[in-house]
Motif scaffolding. Structure first.
Motif, short mmCIF file in Angstrom:
data_model
loop_
_atom_site.label_atom_id
_atom_site.label_comp_id
_atom_site.label_asym_id
_atom_site.label_seq_id
_atom_site.Cartn_x
_atom_site.Cartn_y
_atom_site.Cartn_z
N ASP A 78 9.68 14.39 29.77
CA ASP A 78 8.90 14.24 28.55
C ASP A 78 7.51 13.45 28.88
O ASP A 78 6.55 13.76 28.20
CB ASP A 78 9.65 13.56 27.44
CG ASP A 78 10.94 14.21 27.06
OD1 ASP A 78 10.86 15.36 27.05
OD2 ASP A 78 11.79 13.60 26.47
N LYS A 79 7.62 12.59 29.68
CA LYS A 79 6.34 11.81 30.09
C LYS A 79 5.42 12.60 30.78
O LYS A 79 4.23 12.65 30.33
CB LYS A 79 6.84 10.64 31.11
CG LYS A 79 5.84 9.72 31.50
CD LYS A 79 6.04 8.72 32.36
CE LYS A 79 4.77 7.83 32.50
NZ LYS A 79 5.21 6.55 33.57
N LEU A 80 5.97 13.76 31.58
CA LEU A 80 4.97 14.59 32.24
C LEU A 80 4.27 15.61 31.19
O LEU A 80 3.21 15.78 31.38
CB LEU A 80 5.79 15.40 33.42
CG LEU A 80 5.13 16.46 34.06
CD1 LEU A 80 3.93 15.82 34.85
CD2 LEU A 80 5.94 17.11 34.85
N ARG A 81 5.01 16.12 30.47
CA ARG A 81 4.69 16.64 29.14
C ARG A 81 3.63 16.09 28.26
O ARG A 81 2.69 16.78 27.91
CB ARG A 81 5.98 17.25 28.32
CG ARG A 81 5.27 18.57 27.21
CD ARG A 81 6.57 18.79 26.39
NE ARG A 81 7.43 19.51 27.20
CZ ARG A 81 8.73 19.04 27.48
NH1 ARG A 81 9.03 17.82 27.05
NH2 ARG A 81 9.82 19.44 28.14
N LYS A 82 3.77 14.74 28.01
CA LYS A 82 2.82 14.03 27.55
C LYS A 82 1.56 14.05 28.11
O LYS A 82 0.54 13.93 27.39
CB LYS A 82 3.55 12.74 26.80
CG LYS A 82 4.94 13.03 25.83
CD LYS A 82 4.81 11.42 25.61
CE LYS A 82 6.39 11.58 24.58
NZ LYS A 82 6.67 10.22 24.33
N ASN A 83 1.74 13.67 29.38
CA ASN A 83 0.42 13.47 30.40
C ASN A 83 -0.33 14.64 30.14
O ASN A 83 -1.62 15.00 30.23
CB ASN A 83 0.72 13.15 31.65
CG ASN A 83 1.56 11.80 31.74
OD1 ASN A 83 1.27 10.98 30.93
ND2 ASN A 83 2.35 11.39 32.68
N LYS A 84 0.26 16.10 30.42
CA LYS A 84 -0.35 17.18 30.36
C LYS A 84 -0.89 17.48 29.05
O LYS A 84 -2.25 17.94 29.07
CB LYS A 84 0.49 18.44 30.78
CG LYS A 84 1.02 18.22 31.97
CD LYS A 84 1.94 19.47 32.20
CE LYS A 84 2.34 19.80 33.70
NZ LYS A 84 3.29 20.83 34.08
N ALA A 125 -1.99 15.17 26.95
CA ALA A 125 -3.27 14.03 26.91
C ALA A 125 -4.70 14.64 27.70
O ALA A 125 -5.65 14.67 27.21
CB ALA A 125 -2.96 12.82 27.38
N VAL A 126 -4.05 15.17 28.76
CA VAL A 126 -5.32 15.74 29.47
C VAL A 126 -5.93 17.07 28.73
O VAL A 126 -6.97 17.00 28.86
CB VAL A 126 -4.78 16.32 31.05
CG1 VAL A 126 -5.66 17.34 31.80
CG2 VAL A 126 -4.32 15.28 31.81
#
Length: 297
Positions: A2-8, A10-11
């Motif tokens: 979920d954190k990786l998905r949120k970072n993507k 945001a990018v």
């Protein structure tokens, strides 16, 4: 996950404004020009679809003079590669050796890059002036009156006279890129080669130049593409004259669109300039990726 998905996400959100601007300013106008290039249109009345006729006329219509402008642009590109870049590389290699006043010379060489091209054009117009210009005045002081001429009004000299301000303006730009690349080369590697008896020439030839090949590739691409789409300096100095001797595709494009009201033909020239820039960028990249380039034969 979920954190990786949120970072993507945001990018993507941060890139979205830049992507929208890029699409509106670059992509959309290219597609609009591609459409206009298929029309016989004067910019006012309704355009008539004529297919690829404008592109055919680029090479078959003698009155358009596109082939000559293309030759002028390619000549400027060739001069940039074989004259401007070697000078920039020589200055970069010299400054990277740590000479006294290194920072001062870097700043001095880079100043022309910061000056408006219109200002540079006006400056060189005064230098080339046949009556009071410093170039002809210097030749007269040296007793070389036979060499004085109307530099921007002579078909034999105008293209070289246009190239010299381009050389003066951008030699510092390429020098700074190469200087940064040279400084990134390991000092220990250079010192080891010199301890083993390598001369400065051999260190430059077999160590520094091969290791800054990516920088050289970028400089060659910038020099060639810059020459192919050159406009402002040539427009200020000669506006393509005399008798189209210094005409390049971009000045011809502006003339066709804004002076002759041939929007379709001018758009075809614009698309061809874009194609040439992409073609030469890919070609240069391919050449530099070949084994043996800058390597010892």
């Amino acid at each position: 996950m979920d954190k990786l998905r949120k970072n993507k996400l945001a990018v993507c959100l941060f890139l979205l404004p830049a992507l929208i601007l890029f699409t509106l300013i670059i992509i959309v106008p290219i597609f609009m020009s591609a459409y206009y290039s298929l029309l016989d249109w004067d910019g006012m009345t309704k355009g008539v679809l004529i297919g690829l006729k404008n592109y055919i006329n680029l090479f078959q219509s003698p009155s358009a003079g596109f082939v000559k402008t293309l030759g002028n642009a390619l000549l400027l590109a060739l001069l940039s590669v074989i004259v401007q870049l070697p000078i920039s590389l020589s200055f970069a290699l010299l400054l990277a050796r740590g000479i006294k006043g290194e920072r001062f010379f870097i700043a001095v060489f880079f100043i022309p890059v910061l000056i408006s091209t219109v200002v540079i054009g006006q400056l060189w117009l005064k230098i080339y002036n046949p009556e009071y210009g410093i170039l002809n005045a210097s030749l007269r002081c040296l007793g070389l009156d036979a060499l004085t001429r109307i530099w921007l009004g002579d078909k034999q000299t105008v293209l070289v006279a246009v190239f010299i301000p381009i050389l003066w303006q951008y030699v510092g730009y390429h020098m700074l890129l190469m200087y940064a690349g040279i400084k990134s080369v390991s000092l220990q590697l250079r010192e080891a080669a010199m301890i083993d008896g390598a001369s400065s020439w051999k260190v430059n030839r077999f160590i520094i130049i091969p290791m800054i090949r990516p920088v050289l590739r970028i400089c060659v691409i910038f020099a060639v593409i810059g020459s192919l789409k050159a406009f402002d300096l040539i427009y200020v100095l000669t506006n393509g004259g005399p008798s189209h001797a210094s005409e390049v595709p971009s000045t011809l494009m502006v003339d066709m669109i804004f002076s002759r009201n041939r929007y379709g033909f001018g758009s075809a020239i614009a698309l061809f300039i874009i194609f040439l820039c992409f073609f030469f960028a890919l070609l240069i990249k391919k050449i530099f990726n070949m084994r043996g380039v800058f390597d010892e034969t």
